[in-house]
Each structure stands twice: as structure tokens, then as C-alpha cells.
Design a protein around this motif. Structure first.
Motif, mmCIF file in Angstrom:
data_model
loop_
_atom_site.group_PDB
_atom_site.id
_atom_site.type_symbol
_atom_site.label_atom_id
_atom_site.label_comp_id
_atom_site.label_asym_id
_atom_site.label_seq_id
_atom_site.Cartn_x
_atom_site.Cartn_y
_atom_site.Cartn_z
ATOM 1 N N GLU A 147 0.497 2.690 -9.100
ATOM 2 C CA GLU A 147 0.243 1.294 -9.483
ATOM 3 C C GLU A 147 1.541 0.502 -9.698
ATOM 4 O OE1 GLU A 147 -2.439 1.764 -12.753
ATOM 5 O OE2 GLU A 147 -4.200 1.309 -11.522
ATOM 6 N N LYS A 148 2.531 1.116 -10.306
ATOM 7 C CA LYS A 148 3.803 0.417 -10.551
ATOM 8 C C LYS A 148 4.479 0.061 -9.232
ATOM 9 C CE LYS A 148 4.753 2.554 -15.040
ATOM 10 N NZ LYS A 148 5.690 3.429 -15.815
ATOM 11 N N LYS A 149 4.460 0.991 -8.292
ATOM 12 C CA LYS A 149 5.071 0.731 -6.990
ATOM 13 C C LYS A 149 4.317 -0.364 -6.242
ATOM 14 C CE LYS A 149 6.854 5.444 -6.399
ATOM 15 N NZ LYS A 149 6.811 6.661 -5.540
ATOM 16 N N ALA A 150 2.991 -0.352 -6.377
ATOM 17 C CA ALA A 150 2.176 -1.367 -5.704
ATOM 18 C C ALA A 150 2.475 -2.752 -6.260
ATOM 19 C CB ALA A 150 0.696 -1.038 -5.856
ATOM 20 N N LYS A 151 2.656 -2.843 -7.573
ATOM 21 C CA LYS A 151 2.950 -4.140 -8.207
ATOM 22 C C LYS A 151 4.304 -4.682 -7.763
ATOM 23 C CE LYS A 151 0.156 -3.541 -12.388
ATOM 24 N NZ LYS A 151 0.180 -3.331 -13.860
ATOM 25 N N SER A 152 5.214 -3.775 -7.420
ATOM 26 C CA SER A 152 6.547 -4.210 -6.988
ATOM 27 C C SER A 152 6.554 -4.629 -5.513
ATOM 28 C CB SER A 152 7.566 -3.097 -7.205
ATOM 29 O OG SER A 152 7.313 -2.010 -6.333
ATOM 30 N N GLY A 153 5.395 -4.459 -4.850
ATOM 31 C CA GLY A 153 5.272 -4.940 -3.476
ATOM 32 C C GLY A 153 5.482 -3.911 -2.388
ATOM 33 N N GLU A 154 5.604 -2.618 -2.728
ATOM 34 C CA GLU A 154 5.765 -1.586 -1.710
ATOM 35 C C GLU A 154 4.494 -1.493 -0.866
ATOM 36 O OE1 GLU A 154 7.162 2.242 -2.819
ATOM 37 O OE2 GLU A 154 8.634 1.467 -4.262
ATOM 38 N N LYS A 155 4.641 -1.684 0.446
ATOM 39 C CA LYS A 155 3.467 -1.745 1.322
ATOM 40 C C LYS A 155 2.671 -0.436 1.329
ATOM 41 C CE LYS A 155 5.164 -5.319 4.453
ATOM 42 N NZ LYS A 155 5.511 -5.664 5.858
ATOM 43 N N ASP A 156 3.372 0.695 1.421
ATOM 44 C CA ASP A 156 2.679 1.993 1.445
ATOM 45 C C ASP A 156 1.917 2.219 0.140
ATOM 46 O OD1 ASP A 156 3.610 2.487 3.954
ATOM 47 O OD2 ASP A 156 5.233 3.832 3.325
ATOM 48 N N ALA A 157 2.506 1.833 -0.965
ATOM 49 C CA ALA A 157 1.852 2.003 -2.267
ATOM 50 C C ALA A 157 0.620 1.112 -2.372
ATOM 51 C CB ALA A 157 2.837 1.680 -3.384
ATOM 52 N N ILE A 158 0.710 -0.092 -1.832
ATOM 53 C CA ILE A 158 -0.429 -1.019 -1.859
ATOM 54 C C ILE A 158 -1.603 -0.439 -1.067
ATOM 55 C CG2 ILE A 158 -1.248 -3.289 -1.082
ATOM 56 C CD1 ILE A 158 1.608 -4.337 -1.679
ATOM 57 N N ARG A 159 -1.305 0.128 0.114
ATOM 58 C CA ARG A 159 -2.367 0.727 0.942
ATOM 59 C C ARG A 159 -2.957 1.951 0.250
ATOM 60 N NH1 ARG A 159 -0.307 3.035 5.206
ATOM 61 N NH2 ARG A 159 -2.254 3.094 6.387
ATOM 62 N N GLU A 160 -2.090 2.761 -0.355
ATOM 63 C CA GLU A 160 -2.567 3.969 -1.042
ATOM 64 C C GLU A 160 -3.438 3.597 -2.244
ATOM 65 O OE1 GLU A 160 -0.706 7.695 -3.562
ATOM 66 O OE2 GLU A 160 0.443 6.910 -1.856
ATOM 67 N N LYS A 161 -3.019 2.591 -2.991
ATOM 68 C CA LYS A 161 -3.789 2.165 -4.164
ATOM 69 C C LYS A 161 -5.169 1.663 -3.753
ATOM 70 C CE LYS A 161 -3.765 -0.921 -8.181
ATOM 71 N NZ LYS A 161 -5.143 -1.391 -7.922
ATOM 72 N N ALA A 162 -5.266 0.955 -2.648
ATOM 73 C CA ALA A 162 -6.557 0.435 -2.185
ATOM 74 C C ALA A 162 -7.532 1.576 -1.893
ATOM 75 C CB ALA A 162 -6.355 -0.425 -0.947
ATOM 76 N N VAL A 163 -7.012 2.644 -1.279
ATOM 77 C CA VAL A 163 -7.855 3.809 -0.973
ATOM 78 C C VAL A 163 -8.248 4.544 -2.255
ATOM 79 C CG1 VAL A 163 -7.949 6.035 0.217
ATOM 80 C CG2 VAL A 163 -6.879 4.062 1.332
ATOM 81 N N LEU A 164 -7.293 4.709 -3.156
ATOM 82 C CA LEU A 164 -7.574 5.391 -4.425
ATOM 83 C C LEU A 164 -8.577 4.613 -5.265
ATOM 84 C CD1 LEU A 164 -3.976 6.577 -5.362
ATOM 85 C CD2 LEU A 164 -5.919 8.051 -4.785
ATOM 86 N N ASP A 165 -8.501 3.288 -5.232
ATOM 87 C CA ASP A 165 -9.464 2.457 -5.972
ATOM 88 C C ASP A 165 -10.878 2.684 -5.450
ATOM 89 O OD1 ASP A 165 -7.653 1.327 -7.719
ATOM 90 O OD2 ASP A 165 -7.275 -0.448 -6.471
ATOM 91 N N LYS A 166 -11.021 2.826 -4.136
ATOM 92 C CA LYS A 166 -12.343 3.098 -3.558
ATOM 93 C C LYS A 166 -12.864 4.460 -4.020
ATOM 94 C CE LYS A 166 -11.780 0.412 0.722
ATOM 95 N NZ LYS A 166 -11.776 0.479 2.213
ATOM 96 N N ALA A 167 -11.969 5.450 -4.030
ATOM 97 C CA ALA A 167 -12.359 6.794 -4.462
ATOM 98 C C ALA A 167 -12.744 6.789 -5.933
ATOM 99 C CB ALA A 167 -11.221 7.779 -4.218
#
Length: 370
Positions: A147-167
Motif C-alpha cells: 500500500e505504501k508503494k502504491a500511494k507513492s505512485g509505483e505502477k507495479d505496486a498499484i497493479r498488485e494492490k488492485a488484484v489484492l483488493d479483489k482477493a
């Protein structure tokens, strides 16, 4: 090699089934946690087409495609919190491609049931709940890191977080991860977590010999109803096979001719193990293609709709790297014409390119240059 993990509560017939499948002779005594370290056995996938190709081609060797079955220690309620063999059980199951969940559907006063009575629907819920709780812990821990990496704008982290949120949403709703509708580019992300409820499941209803030849009873019918109604979004990744592990254990010790006669006396067309292996093969979305020549006739396993180049790569990486074309004929046409030479002389061999989608039952000869 693809692996199917045999799981379930203690004393439901897991090890007896494994012994019949593989003739390895794993312990199957009547007490919990008889299996501690997982036993692994390689099993031939039955396919009459290979027998026919071998006979028509008059090859020296017949080599079938195979699967591995892994007999994993019995799970108990609270395994996700470390009860029983807890973490060891969960670690073993993470490594397999699919789950064969054995459920007891027979009454025997001499075989103790860890929950006190036979109820396959309840037993299924216990195991599914423990797997889901373990997945929930895995997903939540990973989300904390990403989540911290996603908030900082890392594209891979944003994609990973979206999948984890679905799970996470599915698990919190009590649904297995395999129900989630994922985009093609999201699947590799999820696969990397080895989530337990993301794996396809084959439910094995283990019945008594008194239930043969129909191999059905009130428990198996209740189990089928529960599977069909509880997870409609995952039906293509779940299936129920009814089998009598006690009978299969007897059959595994017989000679082939004796085995067939015994089955006919019981009014059965084939052993339950053949149905079980085929069902596991189908559940994993696999297809078989064949090669044949003077030395051997052989069956090969690929994922359904694999390309000709990918199929060539299952034989050797050089075949895929230097792929030129595949000479192909389907089994049914090959059987009718009688031989590879006759097929060639009659102009029945097709020349397929690297992107050709392999059809189950194709017989192929690969041309390559490296």
C-alpha cells in the motif's frame, strides 16, 4: 510435472486412496496425522488413444503422460492458527497445482471420524474455511507492504494492490479466490502468492462398497448440491467425483484381467481411479497430443489451446526455439487411415504454423532448425 494434492480431515480415506492410485504403500492406519511428511506418487493418465496409436504404429515403446499425486497430512479445525500440523499442512498444499479434497461419505463404526459423525458438507466447510483464513492472512500481510508503494505512485505496486483488493473482498465475503474475475494480465500477479483458495478443487466423495455400483447415497447428493449452490462462479474450477477407496485398494492389487472381471461382476465399466485421474486432468484445463515413430508412441501434456510451438517446447526447448512447422493429423483420422505413412501418401497430413492451437488428440511431427 503437474501435481495434485490430496487433502481432507483425518480418517476420511486419503492415504488409502493415494495407495490405490500409486501403489506406493503409504501408511493408512486409523488415527489422526498418520501422514506427516507428504507422500508423492506418479500416476499414468489412462488414454485408450495411445494404446491404439502404439498398436497401429507398431512402435517398440509406449510412453503415457503422467501426473503426480501428493498425499498431504490430515487437516483439523484451527489449522490456520497452527492447530494439528497447521503451518506444515498449508505449506505443502501451496506447492500443488490443484487440490483433490477427499470427503467421507460412508459409515463405518470401526473407523473413527475426527468430528464425531459423517457429514461431508460440514467437513468441506471446515477445510475451505481454514484455507480461506490462511489466504486472508497472506493477503492482508502483503497489502500492508504494497500500500505504501502504491500511494507513492509505483505502477507495479498499484497493479498488485488492485488484484489484492479483489482477493481480499472475495475472502471477506466468504468466497474462494478462484471465483474472482481477473483480467489476463492480472492472473500472473495472483499466481505469485500461491493462494490456497485460488487452486481448482476436485471433491472426491469416498463411499462404501455397499453403495456400489451406483456409488451414490444421501451424503454424496448433499455434497453435490452444496458445491453447485455455494460457488456458482467457480463451477469450471470445481468438480465432484464419487469413488470407493476401499474397492480401489483391492483392485490395485489384482492382475489386469482379474481386475476387469471383478469390475464386471460389480456392474462397473471401469475403475473409479480412471475417472478420478481424467477428472483431475480436465479440471486443470489440460490437453493431450501424441508423437509416434519407430522407437516410441508417446502422449504429451499441454494446457488447452497451447500453440504448436509451445507443444514442441514440451519435448525440447530447441524444438520451440527453432520451430519451422508441425505435420499434424488428428487421432480419429489416423485411426481410420491406419499409419503415418498411409496418411502422408494420402495427403492427409496438415502443415501447421507456430501459432496453430493444438487440439486434444492431435498427432504431431515437429520440423525445426537450430
Amino acid at each position: 510435472m503437474l501435481q495434485v494434492g490430496i487433502v481432507g480431515l483425518p480418517n476420511v480415506g486419503k492415504s488409502s486412496l493415494f495407495n490405490a492410485l500409486t501403489a506406493v504403500g503409504a501408511p493408512s492406519e486409523n488415527y489422526p496425522f498418520c501422514t506427516v511428511e507428504p507422500n508423492v506418487g506418479t500416476v499414468e493418465v489412462p488414454d485408450e488413444r495411445l494404446d491404439r496409436i502404439h498398436a497401429l504404429s507398431q512402435t517398440k515403446n509406449r510412453i503415457p503422460t503422467v501426473m503426480q499425486f501428493v498425499d498431504i497430512a490430515g487437516l483439523v479445525e484451527g489449522a490456520s492458527q497452527g492447530e494439528g500440523l497447521g503451518n506444515k499442512f498449508l505449506a505443502n498444499i501451496r506447492e500443488v497445482d490443484a487440490i483433490a479434497h477427499v470427503l467421507r461419505c460412508f459409515h463405518d463404526p470401526d473407523v473413527t471420524h475426527v468430528m464425531g459423525g459423517v457429514d461431508p458438507v460440514r467437513d468441506r466447510e471446515i477445510v475451505e474455511t481454514e484455507l480461506a483464513l490462511a489466504d486472508l492472512d497472506t493477503v492482508q500481510r502483503r497489502l500492508e507492504k504494497v500500500e505504501k508503494k502504491a500511494k507513492s505512485g509505483e505502477k507495479d505496486a498499484i497493479r498488485e494492490k488492485a488484484v489484492l483488493d479483489k482477493a481480499l473482498a472475495a475472502l471477506e465475503e466468504g468466497r474462494p479466490v478462484r471465483e474472482i474475475d481477473l483480467a489476463e494480465d492480472e492472473r500472473p500477479i495472483l499466481k505469485g502468492f500461491q493462494l490456497l483458495t485460488a487452486k481448482p478443487v476436485l471433491y472426491i466423495a469416498n463411499v462404501g462398497e455397499d453403495d456400489l455400483p451406483a456409488a451414490e447415497n444421501d451424503w454424496t447428493r448433499r455434497l453435490r448440491d452444496a458445491v453447485e449452490h455455494d460457488t456458482p462462479g467457480a463451477r469450471d474450477q470445481e468438480a465432484v467425483v464419487t469413488i470407493c477407496s476401499a474397492l480401489e485398494a483391492e483392485l490395485s492389487e489384482m492382475a489386469p484381467e482379474e481386475r476387469q472381471l471383478f469390475l464386471e461382476e460389480l456392474g462397473l465399466k471401469e475403475a473409479g481411479l480412471a475417472r478420478l485421474i481424467r477428472a483431475a486432468y480436465e479440471l486443470l484445463g489440460l490437453a493431450t497430443f501424441f508423437t509416434t515413430g519407430e522407437k516410441e508412441s508417446r502422449a504429451w501434456t499441454v494446457h488447452a489451446e497451447s500453440t504448436a510451438a509451445q507443444a514442441a517446447g514440451t519435448i525440447h526447448s530447441d524444438f520451440e526455439r527453432g520451430f519451422i512447422r508441425a505435420e499434424t493429423i488428428h487421432f480419429h483420422e489416423f485411426e481410420r487411415i491406419g499409419s503415418w505413412k498411409a496418411a502422408r501418401d494420402a495427403g492427409l497430413l496438415r502443415s501447421e504454423g507456430r501459432d496453430y492451437a493444438v487440439v486434444d488428440g492431435d498427432i504431431m511431427l515437429f520440423r525445426f532448425n537450430v
